[in-house]
Motif scaffolding. Sequence first.
Motif, short mmCIF file in Angstrom:
data_model
loop_
_atom_site.label_atom_id
_atom_site.label_comp_id
_atom_site.label_asym_id
_atom_site.label_seq_id
_atom_site.Cartn_x
_atom_site.Cartn_y
_atom_site.Cartn_z
N MET B 131 38.47 39.50 44.88
CA MET B 131 38.57 40.62 45.81
C MET B 131 38.91 41.92 45.08
SD MET B 131 37.66 40.64 48.79
CE MET B 131 37.65 41.54 50.31
N VAL B 134 35.74 43.06 43.16
CA VAL B 134 34.73 43.49 44.12
C VAL B 134 35.09 44.87 44.68
CG1 VAL B 134 33.97 43.02 46.50
CG2 VAL B 134 33.82 41.23 44.76
N GLU B 135 36.37 45.05 44.96
CA GLU B 135 36.83 46.36 45.44
C GLU B 135 36.51 47.45 44.42
OE1 GLU B 135 41.06 46.48 46.27
OE2 GLU B 135 40.96 48.62 46.74
N VAL B 137 34.08 47.41 42.16
CA VAL B 137 32.63 47.63 42.17
C VAL B 137 32.23 48.57 43.30
CG1 VAL B 137 30.40 46.49 42.61
CG2 VAL B 137 32.07 45.43 41.05
N LEU B 138 32.84 48.37 44.46
CA LEU B 138 32.52 49.22 45.62
C LEU B 138 33.04 50.63 45.41
CD1 LEU B 138 33.29 46.69 48.48
CD2 LEU B 138 31.07 47.75 48.04
N ARG B 139 34.29 50.74 44.97
CA ARG B 139 34.88 52.08 44.80
C ARG B 139 34.18 52.86 43.69
NH1 ARG B 139 39.30 52.83 47.92
NH2 ARG B 139 40.57 51.01 48.42
N LEU B 143 27.08 49.42 43.52
CA LEU B 143 26.13 48.52 44.20
C LEU B 143 24.69 49.04 44.27
CD1 LEU B 143 27.82 46.59 47.12
CD2 LEU B 143 27.33 45.86 44.80
N PHE B 148 24.59 42.48 43.88
CA PHE B 148 25.79 41.64 43.82
C PHE B 148 25.55 40.23 43.29
CE2 PHE B 148 24.43 41.05 48.13
CZ PHE B 148 24.82 42.10 48.95
N ILE B 151 26.62 40.04 39.56
CA ILE B 151 28.03 40.32 39.23
C ILE B 151 28.78 39.00 39.19
CG2 ILE B 151 30.12 41.52 39.98
CD1 ILE B 151 28.29 43.57 41.40
N ILE B 153 32.38 37.25 38.50
CA ILE B 153 33.83 37.40 38.35
C ILE B 153 34.38 36.02 37.97
CG2 ILE B 153 35.94 38.22 39.48
CD1 ILE B 153 33.73 40.29 39.75
#
Lengths: 244, 244
Positions: B131, B134-135, B137-139, B143, B148, B151, B153
């Motif tokens: 999480m 992923v956060e 990557v979004l911030r 994307l 995704f 990616i 992790i």
Amino acid sequence: MAKKPLKALFFDIDDTLYSSTDFAAGARRQAAQAMIRTGLKIDEETLLEELDEIIVEFGSNDDRHFDKLLRRLPKEAIPAGGKLYIIAAGVIAYHQCKFRNFSPYEDALEVLRTLHEKKLILGIISAGKPMKQVEKVLRLNLLPLIDFNRIFITESVGIAKTNPKIYMHACRAVGASPQECGYVGDKPSVDIDVPHRIGMKTFFSRRGTKYQNIPGVAEPDHVIHNFWDLLDIVEKQYEIAHHA
Amino acid sequence: MAKKPLKALFFDIDDTLYSSTDFAAGARRQAAQAMIRTGLKIDEETLLEELDEIIVEFGSNDDRHFDKLLRRLPKEAIPAGGKLYIIAAGVIAYHQCKFRNFSPYEDALEVLRTLHEKKLILGIISAGKPMKQVEKVLRLNLLPLIDFNRIFITESVGIAKTNPKIYMHACRAVGASPQECGYVGDKPSVDIDVPHRIGMKTFFSRRGTKYQNIPGVAEPDHVIHNFWDLLDIVEKQYEIAHHA
């Protein structure tokens, strides 16, 4: 008419000091839109309806709403590998709203400031998880007006708002009798009926619409539509009993 | 010199795509200042030193840093009843930095865009909690450039970055041999040594300073100081093998 002494006023937080209903609706919509932008294949209204159901079923304090939401949707709605990204996008958008849109009713803040200047003791009695309610107090910028020792969160105190003991506890903590204290809230069955039982003055705030039509047993001492009403009542009918 | 085929480039996130070191230092300082403003009686530098110790002791992924911090301070530093408010103020300030100051290295984003346009497959291989990564990557708004499904992790895949299998897994997922793939990272002992063992091209990013002086065993194929170096190397020494 002789003015009655008033030493302290305690407030509910949600839908009394700020519109938690409006805030939550806006934040959920932002979250839904972010999830759709990140690849969730469902229309916004269907998504929001499903989310509303989850909140009814599991309560607003559950912290896995979006996770549950995705598990309830048809598999085809979620692109392969995208689940975590969609959840995270929802969470980020929801949190962003906390920074952008979290503010007290404008008149609430102004009137609290005025009452604070008049040396009325201000406090909070609120139901919820301590960390969540504390976060609200900070985001609403209430600490300059309300000392943290006058804030009573049910799960911290260990007494629910359905028990008059929490109101008694709060009055005692500020060194006042219940008769010298008032409570302002939007849910008659707890915010009016319970403090009324120990003799506190009760103010029913009708602005939060959720409980408008669910009256309690006791008649509130006062009904207010905004905080100017509150200030008016306090000034006309009460004598602020200055504390030592 | 004949150009070598390159199908995919995988990237580390922290201190490679953005400066996690700078971000964390800034966010911790903001948090410390907010805690002090909320009533914590200690000077900022002492507070930050104690926090740094906690991060060394418990790792950066622990989510109770501020809680631990307050338990480690002398009792006199914390005003009665203020503990939760001080912790919450720190958490809020830290999160606020995520919205304000979380951005990729400017050149990283520009070069990723260029490589994306050139149809090079872009992916991520990163250690951490799913999480949290992923956060990021979004911030970092990655994307649109990185699917995704590309990616990886560590805690999602179930393989650590010290095991070459995670790199093999990533290459296979994009349908390329390790020889046709590159990895860009800042920590030689894992980001260079491990992918090197399966024949991937390795790019040592020297910009994140943390591991500058802790060399690995293998010599990296390339050393870059910024992403323009990376683009230059890819354009001069590699032939982007277009995927189907």
